[in-house]
Design an enzyme around this catalytic site. Structure first.
Site, PDB file in Angstrom:
ATOM      1  N   LYS A   1      12.183  22.530  60.570  1.00  0.00           N
ATOM      2  CA  LYS A   1      11.196  22.347  59.501  1.00  0.00           C
ATOM      3  C   LYS A   1      11.710  21.330  58.485  1.00  0.00           C
ATOM      4  O   LYS A   1      12.891  20.970  58.495  1.00  0.00           O
ATOM      5  CB  LYS A   1      10.915  23.685  58.823  1.00  0.00           C
ATOM      6  CG  LYS A   1      12.130  24.346  58.188  1.00  0.00           C
ATOM      7  CD  LYS A   1      11.789  25.724  57.646  1.00  0.00           C
ATOM      8  CE  LYS A   1      13.018  26.380  57.022  1.00  0.00           C
ATOM      9  NZ  LYS A   1      12.721  27.712  56.474  1.00  0.00           N
TER      10      LYS A   1
ATOM     11  N   ARG B   1       9.292  38.466  51.612  1.00  0.00           N
ATOM     12  CA  ARG B   1       8.680  37.144  51.517  1.00  0.00           C
ATOM     13  C   ARG B   1       7.417  37.182  52.365  1.00  0.00           C
ATOM     14  O   ARG B   1       6.330  37.332  51.844  1.00  0.00           O
ATOM     15  CB  ARG B   1       9.665  36.067  51.994  1.00  0.00           C
ATOM     16  CG  ARG B   1       9.185  34.647  51.818  1.00  0.00           C
ATOM     17  CD  ARG B   1      10.296  33.648  52.124  1.00  0.00           C
ATOM     18  NE  ARG B   1      10.795  33.765  53.493  1.00  0.00           N
ATOM     19  CZ  ARG B   1      11.783  33.020  53.996  1.00  0.00           C
ATOM     20  NH1 ARG B   1      12.398  32.118  53.220  1.00  0.00           N
ATOM     21  NH2 ARG B   1      12.171  33.168  55.242  1.00  0.00           N
TER      22      ARG B   1
ATOM     23  N   TYR C   1      18.650   5.292  30.336  1.00  0.00           N
ATOM     24  CA  TYR C   1      17.580   5.856  29.514  1.00  0.00           C
ATOM     25  C   TYR C   1      18.112   6.847  28.480  1.00  0.00           C
ATOM     26  O   TYR C   1      19.057   7.604  28.737  1.00  0.00           O
ATOM     27  CB  TYR C   1      16.569   6.587  30.399  1.00  0.00           C
ATOM     28  CG  TYR C   1      15.644   5.665  31.165  1.00  0.00           C
ATOM     29  CD1 TYR C   1      14.782   4.796  30.498  1.00  0.00           C
ATOM     30  CD2 TYR C   1      15.617   5.686  32.556  1.00  0.00           C
ATOM     31  CE1 TYR C   1      13.924   3.961  31.195  1.00  0.00           C
ATOM     32  CE2 TYR C   1      14.763   4.852  33.268  1.00  0.00           C
ATOM     33  CZ  TYR C   1      13.920   3.995  32.574  1.00  0.00           C
ATOM     34  OH  TYR C   1      13.077   3.164  33.263  1.00  0.00           O
TER      35      TYR C   1
END
Length: 834
Positions: free
Chosen positions: A505, A602, A730
């Site tokens: 997967k 789950r 940044y």
């Protein structure tokens, strides 16, 4: 393992079938004739190119050759060597056979090749060591080929099976042989020594690779040194003290030693190394000679490998001037076939480091095995250089070899191959005198697999760069060999009949599409994916094995039936939806996998719903339960062992209840990679292997047995000098506390290099030194502190690799290697190495 051609034209056979019977002391099961043996093969997928090939049914961890005997017969093979423990059902179908039954087919292969090797009297250099032996073998072959017709192992065929196949390449026209031998356990080198029968020996070095098969490093040297038991001369670097001491102890009274050193003036050859701006100067001093060489290599490993070659060749009378000319042509050898994405949906097989017929055969077989989803196959080849075979004969052999493969288009590059254009009979044949001619008149490529292979002097990598898919400098490299080795390790932990489901997967944990194809070839039994789209993608890539889909939905059932995918059923509601779909579409049969809830909470059917599940299934005869499974919550952690045992107990109870009431025997599977290692008693019928196949994310106690398969690397885009007190990136998060050198690299959080690695939490490796990040990670770039390191634009930067663990990198930001791998963006180019 692929087939190597033992003989390409009408030369003498290796032997006859009756010779084989006498050599191996095997039992003839059936014999149609005393046929010649003209070629050896152990892989039914590969093409044979002579009339009388012989198939050895090798039994290995990943394969059993007996399963492919019928397939080999269908491809024209009529001679087989099999093991006595296997039934020969093929006899019921076919009669025109020669079949020899032996106790062990690998031993029979070796016995046959010991006999064959004994027919040749020529100089043979045997090479062993821990690192560099394949490079030294390839470079030695290049040097020797300028003077002699030389044979050597194709690629790194240095194993118990690879060496005999390499020895089968010997032909009467050969004047020199160079064979390398590698071992991973004790008591195995003696067999390779009998096969190679070296007249000279070369020991490269010793290191930690494959050390688990030996008691200590001294035993490892002793075992490897058995290759030299009957050598007249042994060559080695005296700076490796243990090698020096062990060789002297083993062979000091019977063998001539030729050694060299960077430091020891007592060595036979003293080597003075001087690093210049772009080259290295090597002064090699002996008692009566003093020669100086220049090479473009500057790294320590390459210098050592080159010196091994030069010392051997000088000692054997090679002209220093010719050595210098050859040395300047010497190129770095990647030693692996590379898969790359090409433009216009093409796939490129980059094998541009060497070019001769044996290695071409390997590349052609690799092309056909890898890319059955492509209808067009193109081969681009240069002239074959440094061959003592006359051109007419050489290119006739080449044309005959290519004719055995379904090549759609052939492109020849070079003045010599162009002269023999009429020999090549592909549907399309195009010839160019030079690479420059090709680049100016480049053919169009689309939806095809392209093999690019040629001599280093032609620099065919320029062609690869011209046709590969353009990406930025960040690359994810995946070693297929490492994945095969890891699969072998896990398979060795399994009971004989336990199957393997490979979980692929999330694009095979970020490693993308080539991995399932490789796993299918190497004998896994099932695939598991998360979503139906992933299963469809695998089917379109040629995957034929059963595929379980872990997260099916009602709207995906149509596609699952069309593509023969098998849904996980984790609730009664989902089973109702599947039942309605089956009735609506009149589906005759569909395989399902029942997910049982044992404590993960789950997805899964809870114990209280099992009776209702059974009632529904009894009413659905078109549904076949292929497996029952569950998932351990904390298999990787000892602290959860009691809970894992409770889960297993609950799973066994429910699975047996289902089997009893439905009168079925489906596959049962519970453990994943870490579960297999910690709870081998719960293998049941199948195990699920996921990220462990890639050599990461496993219990640290077994990490040394695995090979991390993935390397994420990039390059330096720019180097800047920044004064103390300046801010970087940044939000001015990075502040220099001293005058600082920074390097900007083209990888950012959009590529999978998490923002959490910013401001020194992460680091990369440049020139074997860890360099921390400075400032925040940008979307497409990151800044690295390289103060005190000599770097330049284009230098390689390692994010993680086998030597620089992704697991350790993940720990720095409190995550796991699964997350880092699956976050690598699809815009990062994938390259696959064999």
């Amino acid at each position: 393992m692929v087939v190597i051609p033992s003989i390409l034209l009408n030369g003498m056979p290796l032997a006859y079938f009756n010779n084989l019977v006498a050599i191996t002391n095997g039992q003839v099961v059936i014999q149609a004739a005393n046929s010649p043996i003209t070629e050896l093969t152990i892989d039914s997928r590969n093409k044979t190119i002579t009339q009388f090939p012989l198939f050895f049914a090798i039994v290995g961890i990943n394969h059993n050759g007996h399963d492919y005997i019928e397939e080999a017969y269908e491809k024209g093979i009529r001679q087989f060597v099999v093991e006595s423990s296997y039934n020969l059902s093929i006899l019921e179908k076919f009669r025109d056979l020669n079949i020899l039954q032996v106790i062990h087919t690998v031993e029979a292969l070796q016995q046959f090749m010991v006999f064959y090797r004994s027919k040749y009297r020529l100089p043979v250099l045997g090479i062993t060591g821990s690192n560099g032996k394949t490079i030294v073998k390839e470079w030695m072959h290049a040097f020797l080929s300028s003077k002699y017709k030389t044979v050597s192992n194709p690629s790194s065929y240095n194993s118990q099976v690879g060496v005999p196949l390499a020895v089968s390449l010997l032909q009467p026209s050969h004047q020199y042989a160079v064979f390398e031998a590698g071992i991973t356990t004790a008591d195995t080198m003696a067999k390779l020594a009998l096969l190679i029968q070296p007249t000279h020996g070369l020991f490269t070095n010793i290191g930690p690779a494959h050390s688990q098969g030996f008691r200590d490093i001294t035993q490892k040297i002793e075992e490897k040194a058995q290759l030299f038991a009957h050598c007249s001369t042994i060559y080695y670097c005296k700076d490796h003290q243990l090698i020096d001491e062990t060789l002297l102890r083993l062979y000091g009274t019977q063998t001539t030693f030729v050694n060299w050193s960077f430091y020891n003036p007592k060595a036979d050859y003293l080597v003075v190394r001087e690093i210049l701006a772009t080259k290295t100067k090597l002064q090699i001093i002996a008692s009566d000679t003093d020669n100086t060489f220049l090479t473009s290599f500057q790294d320590n490993a390459s210098i050592e490998n080159i010196t091994h070659c030069l010392v051997y060749l000088l000692h054997n009378g090679f002209d220093p001037g010719q050595l210098q000319r050859s040395l300047l042509q010497l190129k770095s050898i990647p030693m692996r076939i590379t898969l790359k994405a090409g433009m216009h949906r093409c796939q490129i097989i980059d094998d541009t480091y060497t070019h001769e017929l044996a290695s071409l055969r390997i590349a052609l077989d690799f092309m056909q095995q890898q890319h059955y989803s492509y209808s067009k196959q193109t081969v681009i080849l240069s002239d074959i250089v440094q061959s003592s075979t006359p051109d007419q004969e050489l290119y006739k052999e080449l044309a005959l070899l290519l004719a055995k493969y379904a090549i759609h288009r052939f492109i020849g590059i070079g003045p010599i191959i162009s002269q023999y254009a009429t020999l090549f009979s592909m549907p399309q044949s195009i010839f160019f005198g030079t690479v420059e001619d090709f680049m100016q008149n480049k053919p169009f490529f689309q939806d095809e697999v392209i093999l690019v292979k040629g001599a280093r002097t032609f620099r065919l990598e320029r062609i690869v760069r011209a046709i590969e898919k353009k990406c930025h400098g960040t690359v994810l490299e995946i070693s297929m060999r490492s994945i095969r080795n890891n699969l072998s390790y896990f398979r060795a932990q399994l009971a004989h009949r336990t199957k393997i489901m490979a979980i692929v997967k999330a694009s095979a944990y970020g490693n993308d599409s080539e991995i399932p194809a490789a796993l299918q070839r190497h004998g896994v039994d099932y695939f598991g994916v998360a979503y139906v789209d992933e299963g469809i993608y695998l089917r379109n890539k040629g995957i034929t094995l059963p595929i379980m889909v872990m997260n099916p939905t009602y709207d995906s059932f149509d596609a699952m039936v069309d593509y023969q995918l098998e849904p996980e059923i984790y609730s009664l509601e989902l089973l109702d939806e599947l039942s309605a779909f089956i009735a609506e579409r009149a589906v005759q049969k569909i395989n399902i996998h029942l997910k049982i809830e044992t404590g993960m909470y789950r997805l899964g059917i809870e114990e209280g719903a099992i009776d209702q599940l059974l009632w529904q299934l009894k009413e659905l005869p078109n549904i076949h339960v292929a497996s029952i499974f569950s998932h351990l919550v904390g298999a990787e952690s000892k602290e959860h062992d009691d809970y894992s045992l409770l889960q297993a107990k609950k799973f066994i109870k429910i699975a047996q209840y289902i089997e009893r009431h439905l009168a079925i025997k489906p596959l049962k599977h519970l453990v994943n990679t870490n579960g297999l290692l910690r709870f081998p008693q719960f293998q049941f019928d199948m195990v699920r292997l996921g990220i462990g196949l890639y050599g990461v994310g496993v219990d640290k106690t077994i990490q040394s047995h695995l090979f991390p398969a993935s390397t994420l690397k990039t390059i330096i885009s720019q180097v800047k000098q920044v004064q103390k007190g300046e801010t970087i990136g940044y939000n001015r998060k990075g502040i220099t506390t001293q005058d600082t050198t920074i390097a900007t690299i083209p990888i950012g959080y959009a590529d999978g290099f998490s923002r959490l690695f910013g401001c020194g939490k992460g680091s990369v490796v440049i020139h074997d030194r860890y360099c921390p990040t400075i400032g925040t990670i940008c979307m497409d770039m990151a800044m690295i502190d390289v103060t005190g390191i000599k770097v330049k634009r284009g230098d390689e930067v390692i994010i993680f690799s086998a030597e620089h663990s992704i697991d350790e990198l993940a720990e720095r930001i409190g995550t796991i290697s699964y997350e880092l791998l699956t976050q690598i963006s699809q815009r990062v180019k994938r390259m696959y190495y064999t």
